[in-house]
Design an enzyme around this catalytic site. Structure first.
Site, PDB file in Angstrom:
ATOM      1  N   LYS A  77      29.778  37.151  45.839  1.00  0.00           N
ATOM      2  CA  LYS A  77      28.367  36.460  45.914  1.00  0.00           C
ATOM      3  C   LYS A  77      27.784  35.911  44.390  1.00  0.00           C
ATOM      4  O   LYS A  77      27.415  35.012  43.876  1.00  0.00           O
ATOM      5  CB  LYS A  77      27.320  36.764  46.634  1.00  0.00           C
ATOM      6  CG  LYS A  77      27.535  36.855  48.333  1.00  0.00           C
ATOM      7  CD  LYS A  77      26.761  37.769  49.399  1.00  0.00           C
ATOM      8  CE  LYS A  77      27.519  37.446  50.687  1.00  0.00           C
ATOM      9  NZ  LYS A  77      26.676  38.468  51.683  1.00  0.00           N
TER      10      LYS A  77
ATOM     11  N   GLN B 251      23.154  43.562  51.505  1.00  0.00           N
ATOM     12  CA  GLN B 251      24.439  43.568  52.425  1.00  0.00           C
ATOM     13  C   GLN B 251      24.438  44.365  53.602  1.00  0.00           C
ATOM     14  O   GLN B 251      24.181  45.479  53.412  1.00  0.00           O
ATOM     15  CB  GLN B 251      25.544  43.875  51.476  1.00  0.00           C
ATOM     16  CG  GLN B 251      26.946  43.555  51.741  1.00  0.00           C
ATOM     17  CD  GLN B 251      27.380  41.741  52.255  1.00  0.00           C
ATOM     18  OE1 GLN B 251      26.475  40.989  51.541  1.00  0.00           O
ATOM     19  NE2 GLN B 251      28.212  41.564  52.874  1.00  0.00           N
TER      20      GLN B 251
ATOM     21  N   ASP C 188      19.276  34.846  53.430  1.00  0.00           N
ATOM     22  CA  ASP C 188      20.170  34.953  54.482  1.00  0.00           C
ATOM     23  C   ASP C 188      19.507  34.537  55.827  1.00  0.00           C
ATOM     24  O   ASP C 188      20.426  34.422  56.680  1.00  0.00           O
ATOM     25  CB  ASP C 188      20.253  36.770  54.780  1.00  0.00           C
ATOM     26  CG  ASP C 188      21.384  37.425  54.108  1.00  0.00           C
ATOM     27  OD1 ASP C 188      22.476  36.636  54.097  1.00  0.00           O
ATOM     28  OD2 ASP C 188      21.373  38.370  53.550  1.00  0.00           O
TER      29      ASP C 188
HETATM   30  N1  GUN Z   1      27.508  41.179  56.173  1.00  0.00           N
HETATM   31  C1  GUN Z   1      28.095  40.242  56.727  1.00  0.00           C
HETATM   32  N2  GUN Z   1      27.696  38.910  56.829  1.00  0.00           N
HETATM   33  C2  GUN Z   1      26.549  39.115  56.015  1.00  0.00           C
HETATM   34  C3  GUN Z   1      25.573  38.398  55.514  1.00  0.00           C
HETATM   35  O1  GUN Z   1      25.835  36.867  55.806  1.00  0.00           O
HETATM   36  N3  GUN Z   1      24.708  38.540  54.998  1.00  0.00           N
HETATM   37  C4  GUN Z   1      24.459  39.984  54.535  1.00  0.00           C
HETATM   38  N4  GUN Z   1      23.204  40.345  53.837  1.00  0.00           N
HETATM   39  N5  GUN Z   1      24.980  40.681  55.085  1.00  0.00           N
HETATM   40  C5  GUN Z   1      26.339  40.374  55.783  1.00  0.00           C
END
Ligand code: GUN
Length: 311
Positions: free
Chosen positions: A72, A116, A139
């Site tokens: 990311k 995350q 998100d």
């Molecule tokens: N863990 C797995 N997928 C995601 C996501 O799309 N966003 C976040 N913040 N954590 C994750």
């Protein structure tokens, strides 16, 4: 009087016996999406407007989470966004994390905040999601944004299902009226996916069945699907007998399986038995290189939107 006959152009549809199987290339589509955003950011800079800025919080040192957050942050720098990575130790208290989120909410330069997941057990996921201001919730997990998505309003849409919709859109696959079976009901993928597929949008307008670990006759349901989205995290769960000829199969699974032949010591496995299933499909996503890169691209789009709303 002569009868008038209108001949409509046939939409591009998953035609079971007419088209050959096509791989949906998430790497290619995500690259195109990021290129598009790069141009838009350059334009913002020319206009003297704010550069999008994403803050990512990574707690502990889970290998998969490290990889995702790393990807990311890398995407931000490729596109020209600012990013701030905040690392916290696995033992951090919920109180401390909420304080950091509060600071990021108040920071005018930060457009998007993501924490995350999964979180260590001393921290409530619900409290953390609720603490992020909805206008910075790139998100799309905050109840306000989930509610808007359910109502079909413009909002931040969770990145994985959003990425899948972008991919279907890119390949101009007409899924209107199809029976979609979503396997898995997580708040991150399965549940939002079921909403997006059923919304009155293009792509969308599917008739959706959402299945989970308590579903009876899951094999039969999958075998009746025109489109399957597998998001349960069990390698090779979807086998050839569960897939109808000509179906569209989207594989969200990305499980690390020990593999001594790999330098990393593991291989990534999808939820679909790709070798056996692919020959039956009209379209299928590979793992890796399918949904994964699209998740990143979708997050980048959400971050741009968050900044645009400020600009
Ligand atoms: N863990 C797995 N997928 C995601 C996501 O799309 N966003 C976040 N913040 N954590 C994750």
């Amino acid at each position: 009087m002569a009868k008038k006959i209108f001949i409509a152009a046939a939409p591009m549809q998953a035609a079971p016996y007419l088209c050959a199987m096509q791989i949906l290339d998430g790497l290619l589509v995500s690259k195109a999406t990021k290129e598009d955003l790069k141009i838009k950011v350059a334009q913002l800079n020319i206009e003297g407007k704010k550069t999008p800025h994403l803050a990512a919080i990574l707690i502990g040192s889970n290998g998969a989470s490290e990889t995702y957050v790393g990807a990311k942050v890398k995407a931000c720098s490729e596109i020209g966004y600012k990013s701030t990575l905040i690392r916290m130790e696995a033992e951090v208290s919920e109180h401390k994390l909420l304080e950091v989120i509060e600071d990021l909410n108040a920071d005018l330069d930060i457009d998007g905040i993501l924490v995350q997941l999964p979180l260590p057990k001393q921290i409530s996921e619900e409290n953390v999601i609720n603490a992020i201001h909805p206008s910075k919730d790139v998100d799309g997990f905050h109840p306000v944004n989930v509610g808007k998505m359910v109502q079909g309003l413009d909002t931040f849409v969770p990145a994985t299902p959003y990425g899948i919709m972008l991919m279907l859109e890119h390949y101009k696959i007409n899924i209107k009226g199809m029976h979609a079976v979503v396997v898995g009901r997580s708040n991150i993928v399965g549940r939002p996916m079921s909403i997006l597929l059923s919304n009155n949008t293009t792509p969308g307008n599917c008739t959706v069945t959402i299945t989970h670990s308590h579903t009876h006759n899951i094999k039969k349901l999958c075998a009746s699907a025109d489109i399957i989205v597998a998001a349960l995290g069990k390698p090779n769960f979807i086998t050839a007998d569960m897939v109808k000829e000509g179906a569209i199969v989207i594989d969200v699974g990305i499980t690390r399986v020990a593999d001594s032949s790999k330098k990393s010591g593991f291989a990534l496995k999808g939820d679909v038995d790709f070798e056996a299933v692919a020959p039956k499909c009209s379209y299928i996503t590979p793992v890796p290189g399918g949904v994964g890169p699209m998740t990143i691209a979708a997050l980048m789009k959400n971050t741009f939107l968050a900044c645009q709303q400020k600009n």
